[in-house]
Enzyme design. Structure first.
Site, PDB file in Angstrom:
ATOM      1  N   HIS A  27      19.582  94.723  71.531  1.00  0.00           N
ATOM      2  CA  HIS A  27      19.211  96.078  71.101  1.00  0.00           C
ATOM      3  C   HIS A  27      17.718  96.319  71.291  1.00  0.00           C
ATOM      4  O   HIS A  27      17.307  97.318  71.898  1.00  0.00           O
ATOM      5  CB  HIS A  27      19.600  96.257  69.629  1.00  0.00           C
ATOM      6  CG  HIS A  27      19.280  97.614  69.083  1.00  0.00           C
ATOM      7  ND1 HIS A  27      20.217  98.616  68.976  1.00  0.00           N
ATOM      8  CD2 HIS A  27      18.120  98.140  68.605  1.00  0.00           C
ATOM      9  CE1 HIS A  27      19.647  99.691  68.466  1.00  0.00           C
ATOM     10  NE2 HIS A  27      18.376  99.438  68.226  1.00  0.00           N
ATOM     11  N   GLU A  28      16.904  95.394  70.796  1.00  0.00           N
ATOM     12  CA  GLU A  28      15.451  95.571  70.897  1.00  0.00           C
ATOM     13  C   GLU A  28      14.969  95.439  72.345  1.00  0.00           C
ATOM     14  O   GLU A  28      14.046  96.143  72.767  1.00  0.00           O
ATOM     15  CB  GLU A  28      14.740  94.559  69.992  1.00  0.00           C
ATOM     16  CG  GLU A  28      15.057  94.716  68.505  1.00  0.00           C
ATOM     17  CD  GLU A  28      14.711  96.090  67.965  1.00  0.00           C
ATOM     18  OE1 GLU A  28      13.775  96.729  68.493  1.00  0.00           O
ATOM     19  OE2 GLU A  28      15.376  96.548  67.013  1.00  0.00           O
ATOM     20  N   HIS A  31      15.271  98.785  74.088  1.00  0.00           N
ATOM     21  CA  HIS A  31      14.138  99.684  73.829  1.00  0.00           C
ATOM     22  C   HIS A  31      12.936  99.298  74.691  1.00  0.00           C
ATOM     23  O   HIS A  31      12.277 100.159  75.284  1.00  0.00           O
ATOM     24  CB  HIS A  31      13.728  99.607  72.357  1.00  0.00           C
ATOM     25  CG  HIS A  31      14.703 100.211  71.399  1.00  0.00           C
ATOM     26  ND1 HIS A  31      15.252 101.460  71.590  1.00  0.00           N
ATOM     27  CD2 HIS A  31      15.213  99.739  70.219  1.00  0.00           C
ATOM     28  CE1 HIS A  31      16.064 101.737  70.573  1.00  0.00           C
ATOM     29  NE2 HIS A  31      16.062 100.712  69.739  1.00  0.00           N
TER      30      HIS A  31
END
Length: 210
Positions: A27-28, A31
């Site tokens: 997820h990170e 980004h």
């Protein structure tokens, strides 16, 4: 998660922990890499353009997941002044949930293919089911347009300009408080988080393509 330890399900606890760490890391990373694509290398310079969980996992946030079922990873640092497009914040925000969806879709269907072709292992079934469901849950949870969640960057791009400005002001002032109140109410029995969890389980059938 602590209930698993109390019930002596140590292997399931470890598989769940591994699935959660992988899901948060992807997820990170989502980004970070999309921010890089739009001209901002802040995350890269901070060592966050990586899938290494040690760069993304916050011990306190992970501990909260174990204790109360809700936690967080280290937010990826970004500098919107570096973005090459005005809509970059939308795509950077979407990248985290999108990465969770892609990870769930890819790993689950690869596993289903192996299962159908004779690789039927109970431990693998538990792990890949947990991995898919956690990623779907993270996707849905982070799309909530409140407080610090990814959804609060996404919603303004779906609203008329006047409403978007009003929403940003309200969320900046009240969003985090409302979000925390909903978390507390959910832990007290409000079926918000449980409803999201049920939806993530239902979506497992929707993403099965094999």
């Amino acid at each position: 998660m602590l209930s698993l330890l109390m019930q002596g399900q140590y292997a399931v606890f470890l598989l769940l922990l591994l699935a959660l760490v992988l899901s948060l890391s992807f997820h990170e990373f989502g980004h970070a890499i999309v921010a890089k694509w739009f001209g901002d290398d802040t995350a890269e310079r901070a060592g966050r353009l990586t899938l290494n969980p040690l760069s993304h996992i916050d011990p306190v946030g992970l501990g909260m997941v174990a204790l109360i079922g809700i936690g967080y990873a280290k937010p990826v640092p970004t500098d919107p002044r570096n973005y090459s497009r005005a809509t970059a914040d939308l795509w950077v925000a979407l990248a985290g949930p999108a990465m969770n969806l892609l990870l769930a879709l890819a790993t689950w269907n690869v596993y289903v293919w192996f299962w159908q072709n004779g690789w039927q292992n109970e431990g693998a079934l538990i792990f890949f089911t947990l991995l898919a469901q956690i990623n779907l849950l993270l996707m849905l949870f982070n799309l909530i347009p409140l407080g610090p969640l990814d959804g609060h960057y996404i919603l303004p791009h779906l609203l008329p300009a006047g409403l978007a400005q009003g929403y940003r002001r309200l969320n900046a002032r009240y969003g985090t408080g409302v979000f925390l109140a909903l978390v507390v109410l959910s832990l007290a029995g409000l079926p918000l988080l449980s409803g999201i969890a049920e939806l993530s389980r239902a979506m497992l059938d929707w993403i099965t393509l094999i």
